[in-house]
Design an enzyme around this catalytic site. Structure first.
Site, PDB file in Angstrom:
ATOM      1  N   ASP A  39      45.593 -26.663  -7.287  1.00 14.83           N
ATOM      2  CA  ASP A  39      45.648 -25.723  -6.167  1.00 14.83           C
ATOM      3  C   ASP A  39      44.781 -24.486  -6.375  1.00 14.83           C
ATOM      4  O   ASP A  39      45.098 -23.402  -5.881  1.00 14.83           O
ATOM      5  CB  ASP A  39      47.112 -25.296  -5.891  1.00 14.83           C
ATOM      6  N   GLY A  89      41.970 -24.026  -5.151  1.00  9.89           N
ATOM      7  CA  GLY A  89      41.110 -23.783  -3.980  1.00  9.89           C
ATOM      8  C   GLY A  89      39.902 -24.717  -3.989  1.00  9.89           C
ATOM      9  O   GLY A  89      38.870 -24.409  -3.386  1.00  9.89           O
ATOM     10  N   LYS A  90      40.059 -25.877  -4.634  1.00  9.82           N
ATOM     11  CA  LYS A  90      38.942 -26.835  -4.753  1.00  9.82           C
ATOM     12  C   LYS A  90      38.449 -27.278  -3.369  1.00  9.82           C
ATOM     13  O   LYS A  90      37.253 -27.359  -3.120  1.00  9.82           O
ATOM     14  CB  LYS A  90      39.397 -28.086  -5.549  1.00  9.82           C
ATOM     15  N   GLY A 122      46.630 -31.905  -2.372  1.00  8.41           N
ATOM     16  CA  GLY A 122      46.639 -31.282  -1.044  1.00  8.41           C
ATOM     17  C   GLY A 122      45.517 -30.260  -1.043  1.00  8.41           C
ATOM     18  O   GLY A 122      45.620 -29.234  -1.719  1.00  8.41           O
ATOM     19  N   HIS A 123      44.421 -30.567  -0.369  1.00  5.93           N
ATOM     20  CA  HIS A 123      43.247 -29.684  -0.369  1.00  5.93           C
ATOM     21  C   HIS A 123      43.108 -29.038   1.005  1.00  5.93           C
ATOM     22  O   HIS A 123      42.925 -29.728   2.009  1.00  5.93           O
ATOM     23  CB  HIS A 123      41.986 -30.486  -0.734  1.00  5.93           C
ATOM     24  N   GLN A 167      43.916 -32.227  -8.557  1.00  5.56           N
ATOM     25  CA  GLN A 167      44.795 -31.624  -9.571  1.00  5.56           C
ATOM     26  C   GLN A 167      44.013 -30.592 -10.397  1.00  5.56           C
ATOM     27  O   GLN A 167      42.992 -30.118  -9.944  1.00  5.56           O
ATOM     28  CB  GLN A 167      45.420 -32.692 -10.488  1.00  5.56           C
ATOM     29  N   THR A 221      51.181 -29.991  -0.436  1.00 11.06           N
ATOM     30  CA  THR A 221      51.665 -31.362  -0.276  1.00 11.06           C
ATOM     31  C   THR A 221      53.175 -31.406  -0.114  1.00 11.06           C
ATOM     32  O   THR A 221      53.703 -32.143   0.708  1.00 11.06           O
ATOM     33  CB  THR A 221      51.221 -32.213  -1.490  1.00 11.06           C
ATOM     34  N   ARG A 267      55.182 -22.175  -5.500  1.00  9.34           N
ATOM     35  CA  ARG A 267      54.421 -22.272  -6.745  1.00  9.34           C
ATOM     36  C   ARG A 267      54.837 -21.137  -7.678  1.00  9.34           C
ATOM     37  O   ARG A 267      55.036 -19.997  -7.232  1.00  9.34           O
ATOM     38  CB  ARG A 267      52.923 -22.185  -6.474  1.00  9.34           C
TER      39      ARG A 267
HETATM   40  P1  GDP Z   1      43.277 -27.173  -3.844  1.00  8.43           P
HETATM   41  O1  GDP Z   1      44.352 -28.179  -4.048  1.00  8.43           O
HETATM   42  O2  GDP Z   1      42.624 -26.767  -5.127  1.00  8.43           O
HETATM   43  O3  GDP Z   1      42.268 -27.584  -2.817  1.00  8.43           O
HETATM   44  O4  GDP Z   1      43.995 -25.868  -3.288  1.00  8.43           O
HETATM   45  P2  GDP Z   1      45.161 -25.805  -2.162  1.00  8.43           P
HETATM   46  O5  GDP Z   1      44.559 -26.053  -0.838  1.00  8.43           O
HETATM   47  O6  GDP Z   1      46.324 -26.634  -2.566  1.00  8.43           O
HETATM   48  O7  GDP Z   1      45.654 -24.314  -2.346  1.00  8.43           O
HETATM   49  C1  GDP Z   1      44.802 -23.243  -2.199  1.00  8.43           C
HETATM   50  C2  GDP Z   1      45.373 -22.333  -1.102  1.00  8.43           C
HETATM   51  O8  GDP Z   1      44.731 -21.084  -1.133  1.00  8.43           O
HETATM   52  C3  GDP Z   1      45.149 -22.874   0.309  1.00  8.43           C
HETATM   53  O9  GDP Z   1      46.191 -22.442   1.129  1.00  8.43           O
HETATM   54  C4  GDP Z   1      43.833 -22.220   0.709  1.00  8.43           C
HETATM   55  O10 GDP Z   1      43.696 -22.086   2.126  1.00  8.43           O
HETATM   56  C5  GDP Z   1      43.993 -20.867   0.068  1.00  8.43           C
HETATM   57  N1  GDP Z   1      42.747 -20.212  -0.362  1.00  8.43           N
HETATM   58  C6  GDP Z   1      41.633 -20.759  -0.902  1.00  8.43           C
HETATM   59  N2  GDP Z   1      40.774 -19.793  -1.280  1.00  8.43           N
HETATM   60  C7  GDP Z   1      41.359 -18.621  -0.956  1.00  8.43           C
HETATM   61  C8  GDP Z   1      40.975 -17.255  -1.123  1.00  8.43           C
HETATM   62  O11 GDP Z   1      39.939 -16.912  -1.660  1.00  8.43           O
HETATM   63  N3  GDP Z   1      41.872 -16.312  -0.705  1.00  8.43           N
HETATM   64  C9  GDP Z   1      43.070 -16.640  -0.125  1.00  8.43           C
HETATM   65  N4  GDP Z   1      43.876 -15.658   0.250  1.00  8.43           N
HETATM   66  N5  GDP Z   1      43.452 -17.901   0.040  1.00  8.43           N
HETATM   67  C10 GDP Z   1      42.615 -18.884  -0.378  1.00  8.43           C
HETATM   68  P1  IMO Z   2      45.735 -30.556  -6.010  1.00 13.81           P
HETATM   69  O1  IMO Z   2      44.624 -31.580  -5.964  1.00 13.81           O
HETATM   70  C1  IMO Z   2      49.220 -28.931  -8.016  1.00 13.81           C
HETATM   71  C2  IMO Z   2      51.764 -31.738 -10.205  1.00 13.81           C
HETATM   72  C3  IMO Z   2      53.128 -32.000  -9.645  1.00 13.81           C
HETATM   73  C4  IMO Z   2      53.882 -32.329 -10.918  1.00 13.81           C
HETATM   74  C5  IMO Z   2      52.866 -33.096 -11.728  1.00 13.81           C
HETATM   75  C6  IMO Z   2      52.974 -34.596 -11.618  1.00 13.81           C
HETATM   76  O2  IMO Z   2      46.228 -30.155  -4.679  1.00 13.81           O
HETATM   77  O3  IMO Z   2      45.346 -29.413  -6.886  1.00 13.81           O
HETATM   78  P2  IMO Z   2      52.561 -36.397  -9.735  1.00 13.81           P
HETATM   79  O4  IMO Z   2      52.866 -36.410  -8.272  1.00 13.81           O
HETATM   80  O5  IMO Z   2      51.109 -36.511 -10.039  1.00 13.81           O
HETATM   81  O6  IMO Z   2      53.395 -37.385 -10.494  1.00 13.81           O
HETATM   82  O7  IMO Z   2      53.052 -34.964 -10.253  1.00 13.81           O
HETATM   83  O8  IMO Z   2      51.598 -32.687 -11.250  1.00 13.81           O
HETATM   84  N1  IMO Z   2      50.647 -31.971  -9.257  1.00 13.81           N
HETATM   85  C7  IMO Z   2      49.966 -30.993  -8.667  1.00 13.81           C
HETATM   86  N2  IMO Z   2      50.120 -29.654  -8.726  1.00 13.81           N
HETATM   87  N3  IMO Z   2      48.215 -29.462  -7.315  1.00 13.81           N
HETATM   88  C8  IMO Z   2      48.028 -30.792  -7.265  1.00 13.81           C
HETATM   89  O9  IMO Z   2      46.952 -31.353  -6.673  1.00 13.81           O
HETATM   90  C9  IMO Z   2      48.947 -31.632  -7.930  1.00 13.81           C
HETATM   91  N4  IMO Z   2      49.088 -32.966  -8.072  1.00 13.81           N
HETATM   92  C10 IMO Z   2      50.112 -33.156  -8.886  1.00 13.81           C
HETATM   93  O10 IMO Z   2      53.642 -30.853  -9.000  1.00 13.81           O
HETATM   94  O11 IMO Z   2      54.181 -31.139 -11.615  1.00 13.81           O
HETATM   95 MG    MG Z   3      46.408 -28.438  -3.624  1.00 16.01          MG
END
Ligand code: GDP
Ligand code: IMO
Ligand code: MG
Length: 432
Positions: free
Chosen positions: A13, A15-16, A40-41, A223, A299, A304
């Site tokens: 998470d 911010g990929k 969840g991106h 991840q 997701t 968090r």
């Molecule tokens: P990912 O799994 O690495 O793609 O990241 P997620 O989407 O799960 O979580 C990142 C969260 O931070 C999302 O809600 C994005 O919309 C948000 N986000 C990403 N970059 C920024 C930023 O620079 N500032 C803020 N406030 N939110 C951000």
């Molecule tokens: P993105 O791509 C954050 C965490 C789960 C759990 C552990 C194992 O959005 O960054 P699993 O479902 O793989 O058996 O869970 O890994 N986890 C993540 N945490 N971002 C993710 O993906 C994750 N994918 C799995 O919360 O601790």
């Molecule tokens: Mg994510």
């Protein structure tokens, strides 16, 4: 040409998705190489928010090819739901979304087994997203799995039935787990029709031929590196190699064909699910990070856990991934903090170290350096020199300690809230 990579340097998470979407403009193809719908991106484009789980984050860029690589595990139900969301916003994806035939399928009973496994662990549970990831990768390495290519074979139904029966035998030990198999199976079989309607390709040939033709490819990690099956905080990890090396197995790309590795880190740190997190805060500052950063899983919606950035942890994942450039996200979340901290070392068993010990348990005491906050909104900043001096201090400190240039600074969730940092590197650069 070489494949450039985007990888998460923390516990996911980072911010990929946002960074992939932004940079995708400079590429011909974006490929996911591991993980599955546990990811969840989040992308925010023209005021609309999209969360992608299986589909690569380049899908909103016109004409760009998006490949779900062989290293990904696919739940047809999640994929079909994502596709219907693309259709709802009229994204033309048909000829641009490709699936590797060697990608493994998540069966409904893999989710049942995931729930059974967590139930068996009780208090020691991983905190899995319960998407069936672990059991699917277990069947892959156990040589029992079903792959996308199998969907086109005559004996698919029998293979499915045999694997399902095996799963039901295993899950019988956990009658406490509720699972409506009939409904889930009906959805699954409906969804595989949608999966089969996509272009299913020999991903390894597709990607290598594209490279030979000079196409520019970006590999999108899911991840974070601290969730890597080999190098993460085992057993509190996911079941795939989330680091750069996962690209080689997950797309069929040779190691010498990996180019730039862009590591993503938040300006602080979060983790969702169980397991060690040395800089986690259990105080109002941690709550403030959670609130200001909207730190709830994309997701699962789970809150968090939040804490300060951890340099030993980042040095470890920069090393494992071979990071050549950094993107620092969510700096705006720190706008209203009087002071900011960064862990520079650990105090571990009476000695100071910047290496991660075998087990990251509560014997580790992070040693912090403090920084003045900037206490101001940075919405108006679109150039690096418009950022407050306190942010510059923080960036300089991070760059000089991590020895990798911070090339992008993300100041909000929206696509355009990204500051390119072209400064002459304050550190020696390994960029290709
Ligand atoms: P990912 O799994 O690495 O793609 O990241 P997620 O989407 O799960 O979580 C990142 C969260 O931070 C999302 O809600 C994005 O919309 C948000 N986000 C990403 N970059 C920024 C930023 O620079 N500032 C803020 N406030 N939110 C951000
Ligand atoms: P993105 O791509 C954050 C965490 C789960 C759990 C552990 C194992 O959005 O960054 P699993 O479902 O793989 O058996 O869970 O890994 N986890 C993540 N945490 N971002 C993710 O993906 C994750 N994918 C799995 O919360 O601790
Ligand atoms: Mg994510």
């Amino acid at each position: 040409m070489k494949v450039d990579a985007i990888v998460g340097l923390q516990w996911g998470d980072e911010g990929k998705g946002k960074i992939v979407d932004y940079l995708a403009d400079q590429y011909d193809m974006v490929c996911r190489f591991q993980g599955g719908p546990n990811a969840g991106h989040t992308l925010k484009i023209e005021g609309k928010k999209f969360v992608l789980h299986t589909i690569p984050s380049g899908i909103f860029r016109d004409a760009l090819i998006n490949v779900i690589g062989n290293g990904v595990v696919i739940d047809p139900i999640t994929l079909a739901a994502e596709i219907s969301k693309l259709e709802a916003v009229k994204v033309d994806f048909r000829d641009r979304l490709l699936v590797a035939k060697k990608a493994h399928l998540i069966l409904p009973t893999h989710r049942l087994l995931d729930a059974a496994s967590e139930s068996a662990k009780g208090k020691a549970k991983i905190g899995s997203t319960l998407k069936g990831i672990g059991p699917t990768y277990m069947d892959k390495t156990g040589r029992n799995g079903l792959r996308v290519g199998d969907l086109f074979m005559n004996d698919f139904k029998e293979k499915y039935q045999a694997l399902k029966e095996k799963h039901l035998g295993l899950s019988a030990l956990h009658p406490e787990v509720e699972f409506d198999l009939e409904t889930e199976e009906a959805k699954w079989f409906d969804s595989i029709k949608i999966l089969k309607s996509l272009k299913c390709v020999d991903g390894e040939y597709f990607v290598n031929e594209a490279l030979q033709k000079g196409q520019r490819i970006l590999a999108e990690g899911a991840q974070g590196s601290m969730l890597d099956i080999d190098f993460g905080t085992y057993p509190f990890v996911t079941s795939s190699n989330t680091i750069t090396s996962g690209i080689c197995n997950g797309l069929g790309v040779a190691p010498r064909n990996i180019g730039d590795v862009i590591g993503i880190t938040k300006a602080y740190c979060t983790r969702v699910g169980s397991g060690p997190f040395p800089t986690e805060l259990f105080d109002p500052i941690g709550e403030q990070l959670q609130t200001a950063g909207h730190e709830f899983g994309a997701t699962t919606g789970r809150p968090r856990r939040c804490g300060w950035i951890d340099l030993p942890q980042l040095l470890y994942t920069i090393m494992l991934n071979g990071v050549t450039k950094l993107a620092l996200t969510k700096i705006d979340v720190l706008n209203e903090f009087n002071e900011i901290k960064a862990a520079t070392h650990y105090d571990f068993q009476g000695a100071v170290t910047n290496k991660l010990p075998f087990q990251l348990d509560n014997q580790i005491k992070p040693v912090y350096k403090r920084f003045d906050g900037w206490n101001s909104n940075i919405d108006h900043c679109s150039l690096v020199n418009e950022l407050p001096s306190q942010i510059h201090n923080y960036l300089d400190f991070l760059e000089s300690n991590l020895q990798v240039p911070i090339r992008w600074i993300s100041t909000g969730p929206e696509r355009e809230k990204l500051i390119h940092n072209p400064r002459g590197p304050s550190v020696k650069s390994n960029e290709t």
